[in-house]
Enzyme design. Structure first.
Site, PDB file in Angstrom:
ATOM      1  N   CYS A   1      14.879   1.042  17.229  1.00 32.38           N
ATOM      2  CA  CYS A   1      15.061   0.821  15.650  1.00 32.38           C
ATOM      3  C   CYS A   1      15.490  -0.353  15.246  1.00 32.38           C
ATOM      4  O   CYS A   1      15.425  -0.720  13.998  1.00 32.38           O
ATOM      5  CB  CYS A   1      15.726   2.002  15.288  1.00 32.38           C
ATOM      6  SG  CYS A   1      17.773   1.962  15.713  1.00 32.38           S
TER       7      CYS A   1
ATOM      8  N   ASP B   1      33.889   0.093  36.965  1.00 28.43           N
ATOM      9  CA  ASP B   1      34.208  -1.023  36.398  1.00 28.43           C
ATOM     10  C   ASP B   1      33.714  -2.376  37.217  1.00 28.43           C
ATOM     11  O   ASP B   1      32.749  -2.922  37.113  1.00 28.43           O
ATOM     12  CB  ASP B   1      35.388  -1.132  35.499  1.00 28.43           C
ATOM     13  CG  ASP B   1      35.499  -2.359  34.744  1.00 28.43           C
ATOM     14  OD1 ASP B   1      34.291  -3.018  34.285  1.00 28.43           O
ATOM     15  OD2 ASP B   1      36.439  -2.919  34.589  1.00 28.43           O
TER      16      ASP B   1
END
Length: 260
Positions: free
Chosen positions: A155, A98
């Site tokens: 998409c 992180d």
């Protein structure tokens, strides 16, 4: 030998050259921890997907359902780091998760672990995008993973589904992201509150991931470190083991009132 050691931490890992991401290092405090003469990055994935049934009454982002990934992953990696130090005493191994100077998604794609979605997340062939990314930067030179594809199927469903239009064809606008909005301190605008209320989620947002066809058949095999401490609803007391603890309970309390 190194493959055996890393596979004890997680079976999902790959290697990439440090130089392949060195031009995009993130300026953060952790950057000072990078070893001199870094040569390779060991990129590791830690899946957390529990299956749709587990999230039926969830009011937090799925990554926050499991206990704080910083603590969980740290505990999983420490023994491996010790073994790496013993096996390769002349090399350095520095772990990040992180809070990392490494552009994690790019490094993971370079390591052959998946493709990058329009939402900026890495999508793995088997586990979709439901995982955390961590890395070990080392002075050891490792064979790079073979990369065949780096982009998703394009998409556009994540773009169409984004309620705040943070995802756009020409890029990502963080200031509009619902996940970012739920994490802000202080007062929110009426419009921002309306977005949170409509989502029913008081921390984060999973909409772009839920509609992604590449997540449709994600494998339900969470890392062992995430099998304890599963909670699908936000709480405001004793939150130190939750991913949202860093923001403080006042933010969660505010958002819970919004969705009441």
């Amino acid at each position: 030998m190194i493959n055996d050691i890393i596979s004890e931490i997680t079976p999902l890992f790959g290697f990439c050259d440090f130089i392949s991401v060195s031009d995009r290092l993130i300026n953060c405090r952790a950057k000072n921890r990078l070893p001199d003469n870094a040569r390779s990055i060991i990129v590791m994935l830690f899946p957390y997907y529990l299956g749709e049934e587990k999230y039926r009454d969830c009011n937090i982002s799925r990554y926050a359902v499991v206990r704080d990934y910083h603590t969980a992953i740290n505990s999983a990696v420490q023994v491996g780091l010790e073994k790496l130090g013993q096996a390769y005493p002349d090399d350095e191994f520095v772990f990040f998760t992180d809070n990392s100077p490494i552009p994690e998604v790019r490094a993971a794609a370079e390591a052959g672990l998946g493709v990058v979605g329009k939402n900026g997340l890495l999508i793995n062939e088997e586990y979709g995008s439901w995982f955390f990314i961590s890395e070990i930067v080392t002075t050891l030179e490792l064979p790079t993973s073979k990369v065949t594809e780096t982009e998703c199927m394009n998409c556009g469903r994540c773009i169409s589904a984004c309620p705040t239009h943070a995802l756009q064809k020409d890029g990502f606008r963080k200031e509009l992201c619902l996940s970012d909005i739920t994490q802000r301190k202080g007062e929110l605008t009426d419009e921002q509150e309306a977005f949170i209320r409509a989502s029913g989620c008081v921390w984060g947002c999973d909409i772009c991931q839920k509609v992604c066809p590449m997540n449709k058949n994600a494998k339900i095999k969470p890392s062992a470190v995430f099998l304890d401490g599963i909670e699908t609803a936000a709480r405001t007391d004793n939150i130190s083991d939750r991913a949202y603890a860093w923001r403080g309970k006042s933010v969660i309390e505010r958002n819970l009132k919004i969705i009441e």
